[in-house]
Scaffold this motif. Structure first.
Motif, PDB file in Angstrom:
ATOM      1  N   HIS A 285       0.818  -1.215   0.000  1.00 48.41           N
ATOM      2  CA  HIS A 285       0.000   0.000   0.000  1.00 48.41           C
ATOM      3  C   HIS A 285       0.847   1.260   0.000  1.00 48.41           C
ATOM      4  N   ALA A 286       0.288   2.289  -0.589  1.00 47.44           N
ATOM      5  CA  ALA A 286       0.991   3.567  -0.665  1.00 47.44           C
ATOM      6  C   ALA A 286       0.793   4.402   0.591  1.00 47.44           C
ATOM      7  N   ASP A 287      -0.172   4.024   1.435  1.00 40.35           N
ATOM      8  CA  ASP A 287      -0.431   4.795   2.638  1.00 40.35           C
ATOM      9  C   ASP A 287      -0.987   3.870   3.718  1.00 40.35           C
ATOM     10  N   GLU A 288      -1.188   4.414   4.909  1.00 35.23           N
ATOM     11  CA  GLU A 288      -1.653   3.622   6.044  1.00 35.23           C
ATOM     12  C   GLU A 288      -3.163   3.389   6.037  1.00 35.23           C
ATOM     13  N   THR A 289      -3.849   3.886   5.007  1.00 35.64           N
ATOM     14  CA  THR A 289      -5.287   3.610   4.917  1.00 35.64           C
ATOM     15  C   THR A 289      -5.541   2.263   4.247  1.00 35.64           C
ATOM     16  N   PHE A 290      -4.470   1.650   3.722  1.00 41.27           N
ATOM     17  CA  PHE A 290      -4.563   0.320   3.109  1.00 41.27           C
ATOM     18  C   PHE A 290      -5.562   0.284   1.952  1.00 41.27           C
ATOM     19  N   THR A 291      -5.569   1.338   1.155  1.00 39.97           N
ATOM     20  CA  THR A 291      -6.495   1.385   0.022  1.00 39.97           C
ATOM     21  C   THR A 291      -5.766   1.572  -1.311  1.00 39.97           C
ATOM     22  N   THR A 292      -4.717   2.384  -1.340  1.00 32.88           N
ATOM     23  CA  THR A 292      -4.003   2.669  -2.581  1.00 32.88           C
ATOM     24  C   THR A 292      -2.802   1.742  -2.711  1.00 32.88           C
ATOM     25  N   VAL A 293      -2.714   1.085  -3.863  1.00 31.57           N
ATOM     26  CA  VAL A 293      -1.632   0.130  -4.095  1.00 31.57           C
ATOM     27  C   VAL A 293      -0.451   0.833  -4.757  1.00 31.57           C
ATOM     28  N   ALA A 294       0.740   0.689  -4.152  1.00 36.24           N
ATOM     29  CA  ALA A 294       1.954   1.278  -4.719  1.00 36.24           C
ATOM     30  C   ALA A 294       2.683   0.301  -5.630  1.00 36.24           C
ATOM     31  N   GLU A 295       2.736  -0.960  -5.219  1.00 33.45           N
ATOM     32  CA  GLU A 295       3.367  -1.999  -6.037  1.00 33.45           C
ATOM     33  C   GLU A 295       2.846  -3.356  -5.588  1.00 33.45           C
ATOM     34  N   TRP A 296       3.249  -4.400  -6.311  1.00 37.80           N
ATOM     35  CA  TRP A 296       2.768  -5.751  -6.004  1.00 37.80           C
ATOM     36  C   TRP A 296       3.945  -6.679  -5.752  1.00 37.80           C
ATOM     37  N   ILE A 297       3.731  -7.604  -4.820  1.00 39.64           N
ATOM     38  CA  ILE A 297       4.673  -8.712  -4.640  1.00 39.64           C
ATOM     39  C   ILE A 297       4.150  -9.859  -5.500  1.00 39.64           C
ATOM     40  N   PRO A 298       4.865 -10.252  -6.544  1.00 42.23           N
ATOM     41  CA  PRO A 298       4.317 -11.253  -7.474  1.00 42.23           C
ATOM     42  C   PRO A 298       4.280 -12.659  -6.871  1.00 42.23           C
ATOM     43  N   ALA A 299       3.366 -13.467  -7.369  1.00 40.94           N
ATOM     44  CA  ALA A 299       3.247 -14.853  -6.913  1.00 40.94           C
ATOM     45  C   ALA A 299       4.489 -15.637  -7.308  1.00 40.94           C
ATOM     46  N   GLY A 300       4.729 -16.717  -6.562  1.00 40.36           N
ATOM     47  CA  GLY A 300       5.891 -17.558  -6.817  1.00 40.36           C
ATOM     48  C   GLY A 300       6.904 -17.440  -5.697  1.00 40.36           C
ATOM     49  N   GLU A 301       8.002 -18.151  -5.819  1.00 36.64           N
ATOM     50  CA  GLU A 301       9.052 -18.087  -4.794  1.00 36.64           C
ATOM     51  C   GLU A 301       9.759 -16.746  -4.883  1.00 36.64           C
ATOM     52  N   GLN A 302       9.769 -16.023  -3.760  1.00 32.96           N
ATOM     53  CA  GLN A 302      10.344 -14.687  -3.725  1.00 32.96           C
ATOM     54  C   GLN A 302      11.287 -14.557  -2.537  1.00 32.96           C
ATOM     55  N   HIS A 303      12.416 -13.889  -2.771  1.00 33.41           N
ATOM     56  CA  HIS A 303      13.320 -13.542  -1.663  1.00 33.41           C
ATOM     57  C   HIS A 303      13.028 -12.095  -1.285  1.00 33.41           C
ATOM     58  N   LEU A 304      12.486 -11.896  -0.095  1.00 32.02           N
ATOM     59  CA  LEU A 304      11.990 -10.584   0.319  1.00 32.02           C
ATOM     60  C   LEU A 304      12.936  -9.919   1.310  1.00 32.02           C
ATOM     61  N   ASP A 305      13.176  -8.626   1.103  1.00 30.54           N
ATOM     62  CA  ASP A 305      13.896  -7.869   2.124  1.00 30.54           C
ATOM     63  C   ASP A 305      12.914  -7.503   3.235  1.00 30.54           C
TER      64      ASP A 305
ATOM     65  N   TYR B   3      11.449  -4.709   4.188  1.00 36.15           N
ATOM     66  CA  TYR B   3      10.311  -3.871   3.817  1.00 36.15           C
ATOM     67  C   TYR B   3       9.220  -4.704   3.157  1.00 36.15           C
ATOM     68  N   HIS B   4       9.599  -5.514   2.165  1.00 36.69           N
ATOM     69  CA  HIS B   4       8.606  -6.298   1.433  1.00 36.69           C
ATOM     70  C   HIS B   4       8.059  -7.440   2.292  1.00 36.69           C
ATOM     71  N   ALA B   5       8.891  -8.021   3.168  1.00 38.81           N
ATOM     72  CA  ALA B   5       8.412  -9.085   4.044  1.00 38.81           C
ATOM     73  C   ALA B   5       7.372  -8.546   5.029  1.00 38.81           C
ATOM     74  N   LEU B   6       7.608  -7.336   5.531  1.00 41.96           N
ATOM     75  CA  LEU B   6       6.656  -6.740   6.471  1.00 41.96           C
ATOM     76  C   LEU B   6       5.325  -6.478   5.773  1.00 41.96           C
ATOM     77  N   TRP B   7       5.379  -5.943   4.572  1.00 36.01           N
ATOM     78  CA  TRP B   7       4.135  -5.684   3.846  1.00 36.01           C
ATOM     79  C   TRP B   7       3.443  -6.988   3.447  1.00 36.01           C
ATOM     80  N   TYR B   8       4.224  -7.995   3.124  1.00 36.69           N
ATOM     81  CA  TYR B   8       3.631  -9.294   2.809  1.00 36.69           C
ATOM     82  C   TYR B   8       2.836  -9.821   3.997  1.00 36.69           C
ATOM     83  N   ALA B   9       3.344  -9.578   5.210  1.00 32.05           N
ATOM     84  CA  ALA B   9       2.679 -10.067   6.414  1.00 32.05           C
ATOM     85  C   ALA B   9       1.476  -9.215   6.812  1.00 32.05           C
ATOM     86  N   ARG B  10       1.485  -7.932   6.473  1.00 33.40           N
ATOM     87  CA  ARG B  10       0.433  -7.052   7.003  1.00 33.40           C
ATOM     88  C   ARG B  10      -0.521  -6.502   5.942  1.00 33.40           C
ATOM     89  N   SER B  11      -0.296  -6.813   4.666  1.00 28.71           N
ATOM     90  CA  SER B  11      -1.135  -6.268   3.598  1.00 28.71           C
ATOM     91  C   SER B  11      -2.609  -6.641   3.813  1.00 28.71           C
TER      92      SER B  11
END
Length: 455
Positions: free
Chosen positions: A317-337, A339-347
């Motif tokens: 999300h682009a903001d804390e309202t969880f409505t606007t999408v800034a980017e996507w984590i694509p499906a499949g095996e991903q190595h996340l840093d 920032y992306h791991a936190l968003w993956y867990a809380r999106s």
């Protein structure tokens, strides 16, 4: 003593070939058996001291190896106590200085000017590399021991150990998320882990944050305020009367309910969540671990990221309202840093709380899988710095060795997951707590397999 009888102590300095061979013998002996070069060619008093220290270290290493093979929990306890870590740091610093002194003295005994010109640089370089490697490793070990001691002191309390109850250790795991749109912290990830005190078999119970009418045992101070469950009669003191609001209400509105919480290494809100988890699961909870989900990002970066299998595209999300999408984590095996791991867990965008629970468990398991000795030692400074900001717990230092040993058994066994979600027959908005406790009991205390009938 004749020259021929002791060419190392009384060499023919006129023979460059002999002096070169002697030089190599001395520097190699200094590497293999520190102190032996001095006994053979120099100050025997210093040499005997070095040999005694070397033999003492070897003895400690052999004893440590035997103890680790037979009673690993003892070694884990030794390396997870601040006092023993400081002692280890002092011992390692002593050996770092001793090996430095012995190597410099060995170089003096070598008499480089008497060796062949082509060998001088090689002998000196070998001795210096050995000195830097051996003494440097010991010095770095001393640094790690002091850093680990500071980390343990900042995270773990020095309280009494709790015994297992019915053969189990039950631990409350809270993932805290203090967003800018919230008053105070609310645990978004709530999980109880029950571990068998002997086998290490683990059962995880995922508690949805939106559970309502949460019951409390009679001895909880919240039972008097909410005898029919949290907020079930006249509402509660915060805007939403659900499970993760209990932390906020007690922490901000009525911390006096738990006057001893801070002194015992906890917080009123955490103790309220412990009471809530006990009321839901029917399990007595000995310890808690609170993880700051925002700080969790630093820990994942310190580990070098985590690898997970993403089942479907997940929005960031682009903001804390969880409505606007800034980017996507694509499906499949991903190595996340981090920032992306936190968003993956809380999106939240387009997903349910139950999806988030599954992703949070996935991230937690991935992080635990990467906590291996090689990874932790190679990145210890970053992990310790991040961990001291991420974790708060009332697990006492005296129990760390035991739990580390138990965790090694847990890794070898499949983890049983009991999510309290609709797919498992639980409606968090209209929960049947008797049914929930039955689910928990069946998972934590499975029936013994029947013996096959003889004949």
């Amino acid at each position: 003593m004749s020259l021929a009888a002791s060419p190392i102590r009384y060499p023919d300095v006129a023979s460059r070939a002999l002096m070169t061979r002697r030089a190599w013998w001395l520097v190699v002996l200094n590497l293999l058996i520190p102190g032996s070069a001095q006994v053979l060619a120099g100050d025997r008093k210093l040499g005997r001291f070095g040999l005694g220290a070397t033999l003492t270290l070897w003895t400690l290493a052999v004893v440590g190896l035997v103890v680790w093979m037979l009673w690993p929990a003892v070694i884990y306890t030794v390396i997870s106590t601040t006092v023993t870590l400081w002692i280890a740091a002092a011992v390692l610093a002593f050996y770092a200085v001793l090996w430095l002194v012995l190597t410099l003295d060995t170089l003096r005994l070598v008499r480089l000017v008497k060796t062949t010109p082509t060998a001088r640089a090689w002998v000196a370089a070998f001795a210096v590399v050995v000195m830097a490697t051996v003494s440097g490793t010991a010095a770095y070990g001393a640094y790690l021991a002091t850093a680990a001691s500071g980390f343990l002191s900042s995270v773990f309390v020095a309280g009494p150990s709790e015994p297992p109850i019915d053969g189990k250790y039950n631990i409350l795991l809270l993932g805290g998320d203090a967003g800018p749109d919230r008053e105070g912290l609310r645990p978004d990830s709530i999980r109880v882990v029950s571990v068998d005190a002997e086998t290490g078999r683990a059962v995880t119970i995922g508690l949805p944050r939106n559970m309502v009418d949460v019951p409390f045992d009679a001895d909880s101070p919240l039972a008097a305020v909410y005898p029919e469950g949290y907020g079930s009669i006249d509402g509660c003191e915060v805007d939403v009367c659900q499970l993760n609001s209990i932390y906020t209400e007690v922490e901000l509105k009525s911390p006096e309910m738990y006057p001893n919480a801070v002194a015992e290494g906890s917080e009123p809100g955490i103790e309220a969540m412990r009471d809530a988890a006990e009321g839901i699961t029917g399990l007595p909870i000995q310890y808690y671990v609170l993880i700051d989900m925002a700080g969790f990002q630093q820990l994942i970066d310190a580990l070098g990221g985590v690898t997970v299998n993403v089942p479907e595209d997940i929005p960031i999300h682009a903001d804390e309202t969880f409505t606007t999408v800034a980017e996507w984590i694509p499906a499949g095996e991903q190595h996340l840093d981090g920032y992306h791991a936190l968003w993956y867990a809380r999106s939240r965008h387009g997903t349910s709380d139950y999806d988030r629970m599954a992703r949070q468990l996935q991230i937690q398991e991935a992080v635990l899988a990467q906590f291996n000795p090689a990874n932790v030692l190679s990145k210890f400074q970053e992990i310790a710095a991040a961990g001291s900001q991420v974790v708060k717990t009332d697990v006492p230092q005296g129990m760390l060795g035991y739990f580390v040993d138990l965790a090694s058994k847990t890794k070898e066994l499949p983890i049983v997951d009991v999510p309290l979600v609709p797919d498992n027959g639980v409606d968090p908005e209209d929960p049947d707590y008797e049914y929930i406790r039955q689910l928990v009991q069946q998972a934590v205390f499975p029936p013994e397999p029947e013996e096959p009938a003889e004949g």
